[in-house]
Design a protein around this motif. Structure first.
Motif: not given
Lengths: 439, 516
Positions: A348, A351-352, A355-356, A359, A375, A379, A382-383, A385-386, A389
């Motif tokens: 994770l 993945a973060v 995303v960063f 951005l 963006v 997103t 990121g979304l 993945t969220l 999971v």
């Protein structure tokens, strides 16, 4: 063309030289119980492909973000080590090709697509000025899928051309981001500025919002009809996020969430398959050998993994009879079982980071369209993945979408690499223009 | 502005990831222990896949179930389908049933029957030591019983009334449990076929079946009424002869007699002849005289209205509840709705629904002088023997006996006499016809019995019943009590009774052969 020395990228890719073969060796020893390295051709091919992509970027003088490729390659490597020991695969000319071989081949195709976009897209006019054409194409693709697509697991999201199937949803996602970015960049001031107020809620001027909402709800409706809840949630999330970033209005997001909750409730009351999914989510142990089978066994796998995991190659999830969707829907769970909470957090964290970095590309971009595009693309990764999971961990109802770069699947890999290609191209332009016009 | 918002977005996404991470931590750390102990967890199943398991032998040491480990997979093999329902199965895919479930901790060796050793084993974390079981049942009788039922659907329970030791217990149709317990991959198909079979072979009819008993219930009614002092063996009911032909009106509902058979002339009958011709009118009067309250009280005493069990906890095998009235919402029996229901229940109709085991226990209680024995199926636990030869090292021995006095010894004796008459006296022979159970008795041995022809309403053929015991001479205690049920088997005298007679005769033959 000048060479661009991409030292950070190279340094971050070098560990893969050791880690990918090591992963193959460990899983081979765990499975065969024999202390021998086992075949390493696939691991070598994977690392070679990634390094080759790096080399092409260097040779073409590309100055895009240097962390994107290493992050993606690391997530992908973990996935391939897991896929290498799962049964199944595709049959081609009477030869059975394993999941990992197919996946590495898709990585090759994806990397080529990424390079083509990263290097070839030096001008975003094609995206920006033809946004309605892109949107129309996306909608057409969607309608085509619904009319002529093949239904798998109750959701119609595949198109088959001969033996090769692909999921248009993955590509429609990108088209949607391009359209929204183009539209918002053009109308941002109007959307963010003058607005009606209804009580405490500010509503954007209708002439600007209506066409957008119309297209958007059209897409949502079609997605709902095709019974693909995960994609619906993802599209809506991308839309709201981009609207928020463009206008800075939390009220839009709140209205959107309210709409989504209402829509979900209506869907729950109207459609039996939605009800089933939600009921299974609320209490999978009510029918542990039937409807709740997948999620119950996913939870068992998490529990078995514990803090430090069963060990790579020693997970039991692949041995559960009748548990088929590991490579797509539950690959994260399988890894969390083998590498434990520590490994899951590490995954994770990658993945973060991704995303960063995405951005950061958006923040450094030279124009609003590029920013919003970055963006939206970030997103979407990121979304996605969220959502998958959270679905695995029973925090939300399970949906059949993929973990970008980790899950098996050509469409997902190709689309995800197109996104990375676009991000690279945006950050390259920002860096190149930054040279010419120092800030 | 976009820059600020993008930074904010980054924060929100980070928070979302943190939230999801919290969810993962819950499953992987907080709830992990609880998840790991669920029986369908592959971790638990994987541990069992290759785990040894104790064997099961019959009373004489013949191998009935054993586990062989090949290619890291423990496969359970069963040698005799007549034992399937009692033993159950121990499946890697579907868990365990029957004795395999009741004695799972002993067979798997997860706990030692000796509590002191059990604590030591756990404290020292010694590896599990599987144990073997020896049953009280004799394979020769069990196979004989299964053959008697043949292709009919039904159940037979035979036990030693003195101890409660089960001698035979089988349910038909039966099935081979080996495919379910073997390779988990092919077990599913075998299970699906059994689940979809029209005659429902998975049900243990002896323990879990629920049947209208008909006239075999009269044994209970007689015992309860005699014990309560409501009747004596000489009690008669003046209107009964007339009512045999004209019907007996209770609260406006006319109870009519069934066909008493050729040559039987209604007369003023006390208990014995009423039992011999199985007069419903007589027993309706008896039940009404006993009264609803006392009828229910005696029913509960005899084990109706509550679940029974074979053996004792923690290794008890559950037995379904038998009812004399409707099933109460919280379990147990409701009060009688009216006198019509009470009168009908007295001859085993209305809302009476019983398990064959319950009726075998009623017969055993009369046979055992009014003391109901507690049924058990496992004689002892032994050290595990790898081959087909049973070990001599007995770890724990179970013995029957005990039980509580449900009705007086005098009462039991009076009912016994009526039951012997029902088989052997002139009226009984006349009623029962040519296929009378005594034809199958052992010479010089009295046989007690009662047939039942349970009406099911509509066009359904009645259930055929017989309960009885032998040898039934006064002064001695019988060595076998049986209950025979055949679903839709027609009159009890024609179908179930001869089988009951043959089963008892076979057991007495086996005993005299081994004893002499």
């Amino acid at each position: 063309m000048r060479l661009a020395w991409r030292g950070t990228e190279l340094w971050l890719l070098l560990p893969l030289l050791l880690l990918v073969p090591l992963g193959f060796v460990i899983t081979h020893v765990a499975e065969s119980q024999v202390l021998e390295p086992g075949p390493l051709g696939l691991a070598t091919a994977y690392v070679a492909l990634v390094l080759a992509a790096h080399l092409v970027l260097v040779l073409s003088g590309h100055r895009g973000d240097q962390l994107l490729l290493p992050l993606v390659a690391t997530i992908g490597a973990i996935g391939i080590v897991m896929l290498n020991r799962l049964p199944g695969g595709t049959s081609l000319l009477g030869l059975n090709i394993g999941l990992a071989v197919t996946q590495v081949a898709w990585f090759g195709i994806g990397l080529i697509a990424m390079l083509a976009v990263a290097i070839g897209f030096r001008d975003d006019g094609l995206l920006r000025h033809y946004k309605y054409t892109w949107a129309a194409g996306g909608v057409a693709l969607l309608v085509f899928t619904i009319l002529f697509g093949t239904e798998i697991n109750g959701a119609r999201l595949w198109i088959y051309i001969g033996p090769i199937g692909f999921q248009p949803g993955e590509f429609i996602k990108i088209v949607l981001v391009i359209f929204i970015a183009g539209y918002l960049a053009e109308n941002r001031a109007l959307l963010a500025g003058a607005s009606y107020r209804i009580g405490p809620i500010s509503v954007p001027p209708l002439p600007y919002l209506l066409p957008m909402l119309a297209i958007f709800f059209g897409v949502m409706l079609v997605v709902a009809v095709s019974n693909d809840l995960g994609t619906a949630l993802l599209f809506f999330g991308i839309f709201l996020t981009m609207l928020f970033v463009a206008t800075g209005r939390r009220s839009y997001v709140l209205i959107g969430l309210l709409l989504f909750v209402t829509g979900s409730y209506v869907a729950y009351r109207l459609f039996a398959h939605v009800r089933l999914r939600v009921d299974v989510w609320l209490d999978p142990f009510a029918d542990p050998s039937g409807a709740g089978y997948q999620i119950v066994h996913a939870l068992y796998a998490f529990g078995r993994g514990g803090l430090f995991g069963d060990g790579l190659g020693r997970g039991l999830l692949p041995t559960v009879p009748g548990f088929f969707a590991i490579q797509t829907d539950f690959i994260f769970t399988a890894i969390a079982e083998e590498l434990g909470l520590v490994g899951a957090f590490a995954l994770l964290a990658f993945a973060v980071f991704l995303v960063f970095r995405g951005l950061r590309v958006a923040v450094l971009a030279r124009d609003e369209f590029s920013s919003l595009l970055a963006v939206g693309l970030t997103t979407s990764i990121g979304l996605q993945t969220l959502i998958i999971v959270a679905g695995n961990a029973k925090l939300i109802p399970l949906t059949g979408i993929t973990f970008p770069f980790l899950s098996y699947g050509g469409s997902s890999i190709l689309a995800s690499f197109l996104i990375i290609g676009l991000l690279l191209s945006i950050s390259h332009r920002a860096a190149a223009e930054g040279d010419q016009v120092p800030r | 502005m976009i820059v600020t918002n993008a930074r904010r977005l980054g924060l929100y996404l980070l928070l979302s990831f943190a939230l999801v991470s919290g969810g993962l931590a819950y499953w992987q750390v907080v709830d992990a222990q609880q998840l790991a102990s669920r029986p369908d967890n592959p971790e638990v199943i994987a541990a069992r896949r290759s785990a040894p398991r104790g064997s099961i032998f019959d009373a004489t040491g013949k191998l009935l179930a054993s586990t062989a480990i090949s290619a890291g997979l423990a496969r359970r093999t069963y040698t005799d389908a007549a034992f399937t329902h009692l033993l159950g199965y121990a499946s890697l895919r579907f868990g365990a049933t029957g004795l395999e479930q009741a004695f799972d901790d002993v067979l798997s060796g997860r706990s030692d029957p000796n509590p002191l050793r059990d604590i030591l084993d756990k404290a020292l974390s010694r590896p599990p030591e599987p144990k073997d079981l020896s049953l009280t049942l004799d394979q020769r009788l069990q196979d004989f019983v299964a053959k008697q039922l043949g292709a009919s659907v039904g159940a037979i329970v035979a036990l030693d009334p003195r101890t409660g030791a089960l001698l035979a217990m089988t349910s038909t149709p039966t099935f081979d449990a080996t495919p379910i317990s073997g390779d988990p991959n092919s077990a599913g198909g075998a299970m699906t076929r059994l689940q979809s079979a029209a005659d429902r072979p998975l049900i243990d009819r002896a323990r879990q079946g629920s049947y209208t008993p008909g006239s075999v219930m009269k044994v209970f009614t007689a015992a309860a009424a005699l014990d309560a002092g409501a009747i004596t063996p000489e009690t008669t009911f003046p209107d009964q002869p007339k009512e045999e032909t004209q019907g007996f009106t209770v609260q406006g509902f006319r109870i009519t007699e069934h066909d008493l058979g050729q040559g039987v002339q209604p007369a003023l009958w006390p208990l014995s002849p009423a039992m011999q011709v199985s007069s419903n009118i007589f027993f309706a009067h008896v039940g009404l005289k006993l009264g609803a309250e006392r009828f229910l009280e005696y029913a509960r005493r005899f084990g109706f209205c509550a679940p029974l069990q074979i053996g004792d906890s923690p290794n008890a095998l559950p037995v379904g509840t038998s009812y004399v009235t409707a099933r109460a919402s919280g379990g147990g029996c409701t009060p009688f709705a009216d006198d019509v229901e009470l009168a009908s229940a007295s001859f085993g109709q209305a809302q009476v629904h019983v398990t064959p085991l319950q009726m075998a226990l009623v017969a055993a209680t009369i046979a055992n002088g009014g003391v109901m024995p507690h049924p058990y199926a496992v004689a002892d636990v032994r050290a595990h023997a790898a081959g087909a030869q049973r070990s001599d090292a007995v770890v724990q021995r179970y013995s029957g006996g005990g039980g509580s006095q449900l009705v007086g010894g005098q009462v039991a004796d009076e009912v016994r006499k009526a039951m012997v008459d029902a088989v052997q006296a002139p009226l009984g022979s006349l009623y029962a016809g040519a296929a009378a159970v005594r034809l199958y008795g052992v010479s010089g041995v009295d046989t007690a019995g009662k047939t039942g022809t349970a009406q099911r309403g509509g066009n359904l053929a009645p259930h055929s019943w017989f309960i009885g015991f032998a040898p039934a001479q006064g002064g001695g205690t019988p060595s076998i009590a049986v209950a025979v049920l055949i679903e839709g088997g027609g009159p009890g005298s024609g179908n179930a009774a001869p089988i009951g007679g043959r089963v008892m005769a076979e057991w007495l033959r086996l005993q005299s052969a081994s004893g002499g």
